[in-house]
Each structure stands twice: as structure tokens, then as C-alpha cells.
Design a protein around this motif. Structure first.
Motif, PDB file in Angstrom:
ATOM      1  N   PHE A 137       0.819  -1.209   0.000  1.00 59.39           N
ATOM      2  CA  PHE A 137       0.000   0.000   0.000  1.00 59.39           C
ATOM      3  C   PHE A 137       0.857   1.265   0.000  1.00 59.39           C
ATOM      4  N   THR A 138       2.110   1.157   0.408  1.00 62.41           N
ATOM      5  CA  THR A 138       2.974   2.335   0.461  1.00 62.41           C
ATOM      6  C   THR A 138       3.482   2.753  -0.923  1.00 62.41           C
ATOM      7  N   HIS A 139       3.085   2.027  -1.957  1.00 58.13           N
ATOM      8  CA  HIS A 139       3.410   2.463  -3.321  1.00 58.13           C
ATOM      9  C   HIS A 139       2.535   3.635  -3.759  1.00 58.13           C
ATOM     10  N   LEU A 140       1.493   3.930  -2.996  1.00 55.79           N
ATOM     11  CA  LEU A 140       0.606   5.050  -3.337  1.00 55.79           C
ATOM     12  C   LEU A 140       1.143   6.322  -2.691  1.00 55.79           C
ATOM     13  N   HIS A 141       1.604   7.248  -3.508  1.00 55.95           N
ATOM     14  CA  HIS A 141       2.256   8.453  -2.993  1.00 55.95           C
ATOM     15  C   HIS A 141       1.292   9.608  -2.755  1.00 55.95           C
ATOM     16  N   ASP A 142       0.108   9.536  -3.312  1.00 53.44           N
ATOM     17  CA  ASP A 142      -0.836  10.641  -3.232  1.00 53.44           C
ATOM     18  C   ASP A 142      -2.021  10.240  -2.352  1.00 53.44           C
ATOM     19  N   GLU A 143      -2.457  11.132  -1.472  1.00 58.70           N
ATOM     20  CA  GLU A 143      -3.559  10.784  -0.571  1.00 58.70           C
ATOM     21  C   GLU A 143      -4.838  10.456  -1.326  1.00 58.70           C
ATOM     22  N   ASN A 144      -5.108  11.152  -2.414  1.00 60.69           N
ATOM     23  CA  ASN A 144      -6.294  10.827  -3.204  1.00 60.69           C
ATOM     24  C   ASN A 144      -6.227   9.399  -3.736  1.00 60.69           C
ATOM     25  N   ASP A 145      -5.030   8.962  -4.127  1.00 61.31           N
ATOM     26  CA  ASP A 145      -4.854   7.584  -4.587  1.00 61.31           C
ATOM     27  C   ASP A 145      -5.120   6.600  -3.454  1.00 61.31           C
ATOM     28  N   ARG A 146      -4.636   6.920  -2.267  1.00 60.31           N
ATOM     29  CA  ARG A 146      -4.861   6.026  -1.129  1.00 60.31           C
ATOM     30  C   ARG A 146      -6.340   5.921  -0.790  1.00 60.31           C
ATOM     31  N   ARG A 147      -7.021   7.056  -0.765  1.00 61.44           N
ATOM     32  CA  ARG A 147      -8.454   7.038  -0.460  1.00 61.44           C
ATOM     33  C   ARG A 147      -9.241   6.297  -1.545  1.00 61.44           C
ATOM     34  N   LYS A 148      -8.881   6.519  -2.801  1.00 61.05           N
ATOM     35  CA  LYS A 148      -9.586   5.852  -3.902  1.00 61.05           C
ATOM     36  C   LYS A 148      -9.363   4.343  -3.841  1.00 61.05           C
ATOM     37  N   ALA A 149      -8.138   3.919  -3.571  1.00 61.46           N
ATOM     38  CA  ALA A 149      -7.853   2.488  -3.498  1.00 61.46           C
ATOM     39  C   ALA A 149      -8.624   1.835  -2.356  1.00 61.46           C
ATOM     40  N   LEU A 150      -8.635   2.468  -1.188  1.00 68.44           N
ATOM     41  CA  LEU A 150      -9.365   1.911  -0.050  1.00 68.44           C
ATOM     42  C   LEU A 150     -10.866   1.843  -0.345  1.00 68.44           C
ATOM     43  N   ALA A 151     -11.378   2.847  -1.025  1.00 69.47           N
ATOM     44  CA  ALA A 151     -12.794   2.837  -1.392  1.00 69.47           C
ATOM     45  C   ALA A 151     -13.101   1.686  -2.346  1.00 69.47           C
ATOM     46  N   GLU A 152     -12.182   1.396  -3.244  1.00 65.79           N
ATOM     47  CA  GLU A 152     -12.358   0.276  -4.167  1.00 65.79           C
ATOM     48  C   GLU A 152     -12.309  -1.054  -3.419  1.00 65.79           C
ATOM     49  N   PHE A 153     -11.382  -1.176  -2.459  1.00 65.84           N
ATOM     50  CA  PHE A 153     -11.333  -2.393  -1.637  1.00 65.84           C
ATOM     51  C   PHE A 153     -12.660  -2.575  -0.891  1.00 65.84           C
ATOM     52  N   TYR A 154     -13.121  -1.483  -0.293  1.00 67.27           N
ATOM     53  CA  TYR A 154     -14.374  -1.497   0.477  1.00 67.27           C
ATOM     54  C   TYR A 154     -15.545  -1.950  -0.404  1.00 67.27           C
TER      55      TYR A 154
END
Length: 272
Positions: A137-154
Motif C-alpha cells: 500500500f505504500t506504493h501510493l504516494h498521493d492521498e487521493n490515490d490512497r483514499r480511492k484504493a481503499l474505497a475500491e477495496f471497500y
């Protein structure tokens, strides 16, 4: 004919490379071929034991989406344990290696190449559990990317599903300059994986293999509480954090944190 890239390309100043999309250029064929020397499948299996299998069973999970398949270690372990597994990764070289490793272990992977930020575009199913392991998960450097990825997992989880996500203990590295011990995760002998540069927005790791093979990865140094907050804000109701496979770890500094985020609705909220 597409020629294989033989060298990582970070430009003249690698410390400027803080871009989520660059991970595709980091995992070149020669690095992927060395990756299992770093993991050491036998050593990793011994160190984590049945931790993830027990977690999944305790939450009634049978159908699992491994979104950070890498070279296939956890997908193969879960298949051996009788879980139904779909193996996803954003890097086709990693997926090919994972498929090869699985066949060597007499397993056939169901693979999907998918970018986490658009996971549900390529994965059309619901799962009891999503696992995102290996500090991926630390490959995501941008907070928007992190939030989008978590939303997709959810979104790909069933109503009572869980997400299991791990990360390095960047708090120890940033605040106390405590280097990783590699007691649990990267168990390969004669292989070094050490931070070369760390600040609040970049952790650059150097990987040294026998024969003078050297590679690098640029990652975002996630702090534990920040990750937990993001998980809650995306909608996960309860988050339990383990340190090196232990729920109680306050007497020492673990190498890794493992977050178990539950989607099941909690009446009145939950503060864990």
C-alpha cells in the motif's frame, strides 16, 4: 517487439520520484526474478505461521481477493489452506512470476491485472476478504490515490467483509531511526533491504542481492495512526492493529503493522 527494460529509471535525482504511477517502472524483470530471494518462502511461512489463515477463518472468510499478489506467496498459501483465491496485481511481470511459482507448487492461480484505483472496473465480484500485504500500500504516494484504493477495496467486499492491510513500521524509522530487523517478513539470507533515504513523504529502500545486483523502491512512509484514520474515514467500522503478528506489542518496536479493518456495521460507532 517490446524490449525488456534492464535498468530501473529514477532520473538524475531519484529523491524527486514520488509518483504512484512509477511503480510499473520499478518492478523490472531482473528485479522480479530476484524477489523470492528476498522473501524466502520457507522462512516467511515459518515466521508468520497460520496467522492470516486464522484471521480469515475467525471472520468466516472463504473467498479472498489478494490485491498485491507479487510473486504469489500468500495466494499459494491460502490456496493450500482451502480458500478460494483471486490474485490481482498491477504489474504484469509480477503476475507472470506468481503464476509460474504457483504451478511449481501444483496450484493454478486465477489472475487479474488491475490498478487498485480502478479495481472494480477489472474485478467483477464480491469477496469475504481483501488482503493487501507485503508493504504494497505504500506504493501510493498521493492521498487521493490512497483514499480511492481503499474505497475500491471497500466496494468489492461483502457487507461483513474484512480488509487485511500491512505496512512497515515507518514511525520507528522516522522518529527513532530504528532499521528493520527482517525477523518476520524479508527472511532471505545474504540479501539486504535497508532504507537509503527517509523523510515524511519518501522512503527510498535499497535492495542488495548476491552478485552485486542492486535495486531500489521509492515508497510513501505511512504512519500507523494515519493509516488507521484513513480506514475509518473510508467507512470501515472497526480496525484492529497487530505488530509482527501480535495484538499486544507495546514493549518493543515491530517491523510491520497489520491492520484488520471490518466492514460490518457497528451500532453507535467504534473507537478501536
Amino acid at each position: 517487439m517490446k524490449l525488456e527494460r534492464t535498468k530501473q529509471d529514477y532520473g538524475t535525482n531519484p529523491l524527486k520520484v514520488r509518483d504512484t504511477n512509477h511503480y510499473q517502472a520499478e518492478y523490472i524483470q531482473s528485479f522480479v526474478e530476484k524477489w523470492d530471494e528476498l522473501i524466502d518462502w520457507d522462512g516467511r511461512a515459518q515466521s508468520e505461521g497460520d496467522f492470516f489463515i486464522r484471521l480469515l477463518e475467525e471472520h468466516g472468510a472463504r473467498k479472498v481477493l489478494d490485491v498485491a499478489t507479487g510473486t504469489g506467496f500468500h495466494s499459494v498459501q491460502l490456496l493450500r489452506a482451502g480458500f478460494e483465491v483471486t490474485s490481482a496485481d498491477g504489474n504484469p511481470v509480477m503476475l507472470a512470476k506468481a503464476f509460474e511459482n504457483a504451478r511449481r507448487n501444483e496450484k493454478i492461480l486465477r489472475t487479474v491485472q488491475a490498478d487498485w484505483r480502478w479495481l472494480n472496473r477489472d474485478v467483477h465480484d464480491y469477496y469475504d476478504a481483501v488482503i493487501c500485504l507485503g508493504n504494497s500500500f505504500t506504493h501510493l504516494h498521493d492521498e487521493n490515490d490512497r483514499r480511492k484504493a481503499l474505497a475500491e477495496f471497500y466496494a468489492t467486499l461483502r457487507h461483513d467483509g474484512i480488509l487485511i492491510l500491512d505496512q512497515r513500521n515507518y514511525d520507528a524509522i522516522l522518529d527513532h531511526q530504528i532499521p528493520p530487523t527482517h525477523n518476520y517478513y524479508y527472511c532471505g539470507e545474504n540479501v539486504r533491504a535497508q532504507p537509503e533515504h527517509v523523510d515524511e513523504t519518501l522512503a527510498r529502500f535499497r535492495y542488495e542481492f548476491p552478485g552485486d545486483h542492486v535495486f531500489h523502491l521509492n515508497m510513501f512512509p505511512l504512519r500507523k495512526d494515519y493509516t488507521r484514520r484513513l480506514l475509518h474515514e473510508v467507512g470501515f467500522q472497526r480496525v484492529t492493529t497487530y505488530g509482527d503478528f501480535k495484538e499486544t506489542y507495546r514493549d518493543d518496536e515491530p517491523d510491520f503493522f497489520i491492520h484488520v479493518a471490518e466492514k460490518r456495521y457497528v451500532e453507535g460507532g467504534d473507537d478501536t
